[in-house]
Design a protein around this motif. Structure first.
Motif, PDB file in Angstrom:
ATOM      1  N   TYR A  54      66.161  69.382  51.141  1.00 21.76           N
ATOM      2  CA  TYR A  54      65.169  68.861  52.078  1.00 21.76           C
ATOM      3  C   TYR A  54      65.068  67.339  51.947  1.00 21.76           C
ATOM      4  O   TYR A  54      64.979  66.621  52.950  1.00 21.76           O
ATOM      5  CB  TYR A  54      63.816  69.511  51.800  1.00 21.76           C
ATOM      6  N   GLY A  55      65.082  66.849  50.725  1.00 19.40           N
ATOM      7  CA  GLY A  55      65.041  65.408  50.513  1.00 19.40           C
ATOM      8  C   GLY A  55      66.239  64.701  51.116  1.00 19.40           C
ATOM      9  O   GLY A  55      66.110  63.653  51.760  1.00 19.40           O
ATOM     10  N   ALA A  56      67.435  65.277  50.945  1.00 19.28           N
ATOM     11  CA  ALA A  56      68.641  64.670  51.506  1.00 19.28           C
ATOM     12  C   ALA A  56      68.576  64.648  53.032  1.00 19.28           C
ATOM     13  O   ALA A  56      68.997  63.674  53.668  1.00 19.28           O
ATOM     14  CB  ALA A  56      69.870  65.438  51.036  1.00 19.28           C
ATOM     15  N   ARG A  57      68.021  65.688  53.631  1.00 18.94           N
ATOM     16  CA  ARG A  57      67.914  65.739  55.090  1.00 18.94           C
ATOM     17  C   ARG A  57      67.045  64.607  55.611  1.00 18.94           C
ATOM     18  O   ARG A  57      67.308  64.053  56.697  1.00 18.94           O
ATOM     19  CB  ARG A  57      67.350  67.083  55.545  1.00 18.94           C
ATOM     20  N   HIS A  58      66.012  64.228  54.860  1.00 15.14           N
ATOM     21  CA  HIS A  58      65.020  63.272  55.369  1.00 15.14           C
ATOM     22  C   HIS A  58      65.051  61.917  54.645  1.00 15.14           C
ATOM     23  O   HIS A  58      64.134  61.118  54.820  1.00 15.14           O
ATOM     24  CB  HIS A  58      63.621  63.881  55.261  1.00 15.14           C
ATOM     25  N   GLY A  59      66.084  61.649  53.893  1.00 11.32           N
ATOM     26  CA  GLY A  59      66.203  60.349  53.243  1.00 11.32           C
ATOM     27  C   GLY A  59      65.172  60.114  52.150  1.00 11.32           C
ATOM     28  O   GLY A  59      64.717  58.980  51.959  1.00 11.32           O
ATOM     29  N   LEU A  60      64.819  61.136  51.421  1.00  8.40           N
ATOM     30  CA  LEU A  60      63.822  61.050  50.355  1.00  8.40           C
ATOM     31  C   LEU A  60      64.506  61.185  48.999  1.00  8.40           C
ATOM     32  O   LEU A  60      65.674  61.545  48.899  1.00  8.40           O
ATOM     33  CB  LEU A  60      62.778  62.164  50.524  1.00  8.40           C
ATOM     34  N   TRP A  61      63.753  60.905  47.956  1.00  3.91           N
ATOM     35  CA  TRP A  61      64.257  61.093  46.604  1.00  3.91           C
ATOM     36  C   TRP A  61      63.143  61.664  45.735  1.00  3.91           C
ATOM     37  O   TRP A  61      61.993  61.748  46.147  1.00  3.91           O
ATOM     38  CB  TRP A  61      64.803  59.780  46.036  1.00  3.91           C
ATOM     39  N   GLN A  62      63.498  62.082  44.526  1.00  2.00           N
ATOM     40  CA  GLN A  62      62.536  62.705  43.632  1.00  2.00           C
ATOM     41  C   GLN A  62      61.899  61.679  42.702  1.00  2.00           C
ATOM     42  O   GLN A  62      62.496  60.653  42.367  1.00  2.00           O
ATOM     43  CB  GLN A  62      63.199  63.806  42.799  1.00  2.00           C
ATOM     44  N   LEU A  63      60.663  61.969  42.320  1.00  2.00           N
ATOM     45  CA  LEU A  63      60.016  61.185  41.270  1.00  2.00           C
ATOM     46  C   LEU A  63      60.588  61.556  39.911  1.00  2.00           C
ATOM     47  O   LEU A  63      60.730  60.712  39.024  1.00  2.00           O
ATOM     48  CB  LEU A  63      58.510  61.446  41.280  1.00  2.00           C
ATOM     49  N   ASP A  64      60.893  62.835  39.744  1.00  3.48           N
ATOM     50  CA  ASP A  64      61.477  63.371  38.521  1.00  3.48           C
ATOM     51  C   ASP A  64      62.342  64.552  38.936  1.00  3.48           C
ATOM     52  O   ASP A  64      61.930  65.361  39.769  1.00  3.48           O
ATOM     53  CB  ASP A  64      60.384  63.814  37.546  1.00  3.48           C
ATOM     54  N   GLU A  65      63.527  64.679  38.370  1.00  2.18           N
ATOM     55  CA  GLU A  65      64.462  65.707  38.808  1.00  2.18           C
ATOM     56  C   GLU A  65      63.965  67.120  38.526  1.00  2.18           C
ATOM     57  O   GLU A  65      64.476  68.082  39.099  1.00  2.18           O
ATOM     58  CB  GLU A  65      65.826  65.490  38.144  1.00  2.18           C
ATOM     59  N   ARG A  66      62.964  67.269  37.662  1.00  2.00           N
ATOM     60  CA  ARG A  66      62.460  68.608  37.336  1.00  2.00           C
ATOM     61  C   ARG A  66      61.205  68.965  38.117  1.00  2.00           C
ATOM     62  O   ARG A  66      60.692  70.074  37.977  1.00  2.00           O
ATOM     63  CB  ARG A  66      62.158  68.684  35.831  1.00  2.00           C
ATOM     64  N   ILE A  67      60.696  68.041  38.911  1.00  2.00           N
ATOM     65  CA  ILE A  67      59.435  68.238  39.622  1.00  2.00           C
ATOM     66  C   ILE A  67      59.706  68.265  41.122  1.00  2.00           C
ATOM     67  O   ILE A  67      60.529  67.503  41.641  1.00  2.00           O
ATOM     68  CB  ILE A  67      58.424  67.121  39.274  1.00  2.00           C
ATOM     69  N   ALA A  68      58.972  69.110  41.846  1.00  2.00           N
ATOM     70  CA  ALA A  68      59.259  69.346  43.275  1.00  2.00           C
ATOM     71  C   ALA A  68      58.678  68.298  44.209  1.00  2.00           C
ATOM     72  O   ALA A  68      58.891  68.388  45.417  1.00  2.00           O
ATOM     73  CB  ALA A  68      58.759  70.730  43.683  1.00  2.00           C
TER      74      ALA A  68
ATOM     75  N   GLU B  31      62.079  55.166  41.545  1.00  2.00           N
ATOM     76  CA  GLU B  31      60.721  54.640  41.596  1.00  2.00           C
ATOM     77  C   GLU B  31      59.993  55.150  42.835  1.00  2.00           C
ATOM     78  O   GLU B  31      60.622  55.420  43.869  1.00  2.00           O
ATOM     79  CB  GLU B  31      60.757  53.107  41.624  1.00  2.00           C
ATOM     80  N   PRO B  32      58.681  55.277  42.765  1.00  2.00           N
ATOM     81  CA  PRO B  32      57.932  55.766  43.927  1.00  2.00           C
ATOM     82  C   PRO B  32      58.110  54.871  45.150  1.00  2.00           C
ATOM     83  O   PRO B  32      58.133  53.648  45.046  1.00  2.00           O
ATOM     84  CB  PRO B  32      56.474  55.739  43.438  1.00  2.00           C
ATOM     85  N   GLY B  33      58.256  55.505  46.327  1.00  2.00           N
ATOM     86  CA  GLY B  33      58.236  54.772  47.577  1.00  2.00           C
ATOM     87  C   GLY B  33      56.803  54.598  48.050  1.00  2.00           C
ATOM     88  O   GLY B  33      55.868  54.580  47.243  1.00  2.00           O
ATOM     89  N   GLN B  34      56.607  54.516  49.343  1.00  2.00           N
ATOM     90  CA  GLN B  34      55.257  54.333  49.877  1.00  2.00           C
ATOM     91  C   GLN B  34      54.497  55.656  50.008  1.00  2.00           C
ATOM     92  O   GLN B  34      53.279  55.653  50.128  1.00  2.00           O
ATOM     93  CB  GLN B  34      55.327  53.652  51.249  1.00  2.00           C
ATOM     94  N   TRP B  35      55.232  56.764  49.973  1.00  2.00           N
ATOM     95  CA  TRP B  35      54.627  58.079  50.214  1.00  2.00           C
ATOM     96  C   TRP B  35      55.054  59.074  49.154  1.00  2.00           C
ATOM     97  O   TRP B  35      56.157  58.986  48.607  1.00  2.00           O
ATOM     98  CB  TRP B  35      55.059  58.630  51.579  1.00  2.00           C
ATOM     99  N   ILE B  36      54.185  60.058  48.913  1.00  2.00           N
ATOM    100  CA  ILE B  36      54.545  61.270  48.182  1.00  2.00           C
ATOM    101  C   ILE B  36      54.588  62.405  49.194  1.00  2.00           C
ATOM    102  O   ILE B  36      53.682  62.553  50.015  1.00  2.00           O
ATOM    103  CB  ILE B  36      53.545  61.585  47.053  1.00  2.00           C
ATOM    104  N   ILE B  37      55.625  63.200  49.118  1.00  2.00           N
ATOM    105  CA  ILE B  37      55.798  64.335  50.022  1.00  2.00           C
ATOM    106  C   ILE B  37      55.837  65.606  49.191  1.00  2.00           C
ATOM    107  O   ILE B  37      56.633  65.722  48.242  1.00  2.00           O
ATOM    108  CB  ILE B  37      57.088  64.194  50.864  1.00  2.00           C
ATOM    109  N   ASP B  38      54.982  66.551  49.537  1.00  2.00           N
ATOM    110  CA  ASP B  38      54.955  67.856  48.893  1.00  2.00           C
ATOM    111  C   ASP B  38      55.625  68.839  49.842  1.00  2.00           C
ATOM    112  O   ASP B  38      55.024  69.252  50.828  1.00  2.00           O
ATOM    113  CB  ASP B  38      53.504  68.267  48.613  1.00  2.00           C
ATOM    114  N   PRO B  39      56.880  69.220  49.599  1.00  2.00           N
ATOM    115  CA  PRO B  39      57.589  70.076  50.558  1.00  2.00           C
ATOM    116  C   PRO B  39      56.883  71.415  50.774  1.00  2.00           C
ATOM    117  O   PRO B  39      56.125  71.888  49.922  1.00  2.00           O
ATOM    118  CB  PRO B  39      58.961  70.273  49.901  1.00  2.00           C
ATOM    119  N   ASP B  40      57.141  72.017  51.914  1.00  2.00           N
ATOM    120  CA  ASP B  40      56.592  73.335  52.203  1.00  2.00           C
ATOM    121  C   ASP B  40      56.932  74.304  51.076  1.00  2.00           C
ATOM    122  O   ASP B  40      58.003  74.235  50.463  1.00  2.00           O
ATOM    123  CB  ASP B  40      57.171  73.845  53.524  1.00  2.00           C
ATOM    124  N   GLY B  41      56.015  75.233  50.806  1.00  2.00           N
ATOM    125  CA  GLY B  41      56.204  76.171  49.708  1.00  2.00           C
ATOM    126  C   GLY B  41      57.462  77.008  49.825  1.00  2.00           C
ATOM    127  O   GLY B  41      58.057  77.394  48.815  1.00  2.00           O
TER     128      GLY B  41
END
Length: 378
Positions: free
Chosen positions: A278-292, A257-267
């Motif tokens: 990158y998500g694992a490094r910063h304690g983040l997760w995906q909204l959908d496994e196929r979307i960046a 489920e969405p947290g408080q923020w959406i993060i668009d990683p560097d290109g």
């Protein structure tokens, strides 16, 4: 059409810094300035005007000083910060830049390499490199005809026209496969377009994507002992810390489920396929496994992120009402995973009001989803 420098032009320009300085403020699109250049430089006026224009264009990309350029060579040259990063991985080595052109990469290599040599098949660019890198040995040679034995080979093949949306190995000159064949057994660092399809490059031991100040600039293919990991993303910033991430790091995150923020990683992270790392490094997760896109309750430092105000299934009518309720007039629309034109959608939404917001449109599972956000900047 770009000006075609002759060997005679280059010979004149190499000893005409006083003429170039006198013409430095002239505009080649103004008739009066062209006439002034002719009075100062005579038959070399066109070469002088092109050079002062290219030096102006180089500012912010290179650290050129009194360098000489061709238009195509300047366009292909790496930004100094990117070339400096690549050179740092070759510090203390013997290096041969086999496509040295006007010397943009070679100048950075020469600062850190044990020994550096450059070569190019283009006599005009090589003459410019002799001016730009006066202390580096140079030789005219075809990149596919080796003239050194043991040095690390650095190459920056010219780009032809890509077919479709992706570059292919044969879209470069010389072709990437031929470079790999000719220098089999040698360590290679080959600069390529970040839009290249890397899947077929089985000879490349590492693919590194590099961004500079938020823009993906290039990729580099590394072989042999130069490679450290299969994939790497390097993020360089002129006004802040630079960092790198590799495929050796953990990537054990899921979607939720969405947290408080959406993060668009560097290109560079996205193109290197390292979003999960990158998500694992910063304690983040995906909204959908196929979307960046990533999400979390605290964004990483130094990164543009989007605080979620509201979210739900995407419907254009509902989004229009939401914008009206929040009095949004300045609207940024980001789309990933959906076939939508942000500019066309903005025109249909007709946002009006004193406030600013970002709408992130993406797919979660099979359903389109909309996030109304306030952006933050690093």
């Amino acid at each position: 059409m770009a000006y075609a420098f002759s060997p005679e032009d280059v010979a004149f320009l190499r000893s005409a810094e006083d003429v170039l300085a006198e013409c430095a403020a002239l505009d080649p699109t103004r008739i009066a300035d062209v006439e002034a250049a002719r009075r100062i430089a005579g038959e070399r006026a066109a070469a002088v005007l092109e050079t002062v224009a290219l030096r102006r264009k180089a500012r912010g990309k290179l650290d050129p000083g009194g360098w000489l350029f061709t238009g195509d060579a300047l366009q292909q040259a790496s930004a100094s910060a990117v070339a400096r990063h690549r050179a740092s991985r070759l510090a203390g080595r013997d290096v041969h830049d086999v496509t040295c052109s006007i010397g943009a990469d070679l100048a950075e290599l020469a600062k850190v390499a044990r020994r550096a040599v450059g070569s190019d098949v283009d006599s005009v660019r090589l003459a410019m490199a002799r001016h730009n890198c006066p202390d580096v040995p140079l030789v005219r040679a075809d990149a596919l005809r080796p003239v050194t034995r043991d040095a690390v080979v650095v190459a920056d093949p010219a780009r032809r026209d890509a077919r479709g949306r992706r570059w292919r190995p044969e879209d470069f000159a010389p072709p990437l496969g031929r470079l790999a064949e000719v220098y089999a057994g040698r360590e290679l660092a080959v600069k390529v377009s970040p839009g290249l399809d890397f899947a077929s490059l089985t000879w490349a031991d590492e693919v590194e994507l590099v961004s500079f100040d938020g823009q993906v600039r290039e990729a580099c293919l590394w072989t042999g002992g130069l490679a450290t990991d299969a994939r790497r993303a390097t993020v360089l910033r002129s006004g802040g810390p630079s960092w790198t991430i590799t495929s050796a790091e953990p990537d054990d995150i899921g979607a939720g489920e969405p947290g408080q923020w959406i993060i668009d990683p560097d290109g560079a992270v996205v193109r290197a396929g390292l979003v999960k790392h990158y998500g694992a490094r910063h304690g983040l997760w995906q909204l959908d496994e196929r979307i960046a896109y990533l999400t979390g309750d605290e964004p990483p430092p130094g990164l543009r992120a989007f605080r979620i105000l509201e979210h739900g299934p995407y419907q254009e009518k509902s989004l229009r009402s939401l914008l009206k309720r929040y009095e949004i007039g300045r609207l940024e629309i980001l789309v990933r995973g959906l076939d939508l034109d942000p500019d066309a959608l903005r025109r249909r939404l007709k946002p009006r009001g004193p406030r600013e917001a970002t709408v992130v449109l993406t797919r979660i599972g099979r359903s389109p989803h909309a996030f109304l956000c306030t952006p933050t900047h690093p």
